[in-house]
Scaffold this active site. Structure first.
Site: not given
Length: 205
Positions: A38, A127
């Site tokens: 990411e 998340k």
């Protein structure tokens, strides 16, 4: 997007990485076995970095944009060919717009309300952030009420030694930031840190 058979997932968060630095860092991560990467949008020249990584390493790793908070950011990310994004918060408008562009979303959440809002909007994973605050007890409690098919990732303050506890709490994967990468850290140091995480992941029970 994420299956139990592929767990545990380790997502490397390269906040602050530059286009010049990115290839060496990514090669070290791939060599260590970390293939989910990411790059947060608040990194310098982030679109150039993501384009470079997609063009050169897409056959070896999966790249996503992080810290996505606005619908207006999605068009450029879609044009880069990204298959997933990560958000720090739970915003149904962003999630729904991403889903409409065939971009999977790992949505940030801290509370049950945020988690279910993200799930109903179409998030493919959650998340749990920040885990420094929520802890393993909070993760376990959240896991108990969420749809069982919805993966939960622990993010924030994750170290190799904490993987087992969060796995026991029901997390399928982890987002790993400053414990792995910081701007200016040597590639050799990053490689050693990545290996510590992948070794810890291999030893999970």
């Amino acid at each position: 997007m994420f299956s139990k058979e592929g767990a545990p997932y380790l997502v490397a968060i390269l906040r602050g990485v530059t286009p010049r630095e990115a290839p060496g860092v990514v090669e070290a991560l791939i060599d260590a076995g970390m293939t989910w990467i990411e790059v947060p949008l608040n990194s310098p020249d982030v679109h150039d970095t993501l384009k470079l990584l997609q063009e050169n390493y897409a056959s070896k790793a999966k790249f996503g944009a992080g810290t996505v908070t606005r619908v207006s950011e999605l068009e450029a990310l879609s044009e880069l060919g990204l298959t997933y994004i990560v958000t720090p918060n739970s915003d149904p408008a962003v999630i729904e717009a991403a889903v409409a562009k065939n971009i999977a979303v790992m949505s940030g959440c801290m509370t049950p309300s945020e988690a279910f809002a993200a799930a109903y909007a179409g998030a493919k994973a959650l998340k749990l952030f920040p885990c420094e605050v929520i802890g393993t007890a909070g993760a376990k409690a959240m896991r108990a009420i969420l749809p069982p098919e919805l993966p939960l990732f622990a993010v924030g303050g994750i170290e190799p030694a904490s993987l087992q506890a969060y796995t026991d709490a029901g997390c399928l994967g982890f987002g790993i930031g400053s414990a792995l990468y910081k701007p200016g850290r040597s590639v050799e140091d990053i490689a050693a840190r990545a290996k510590a995480f992948t070794d810890a992941a291999k030893n999970l029970s």
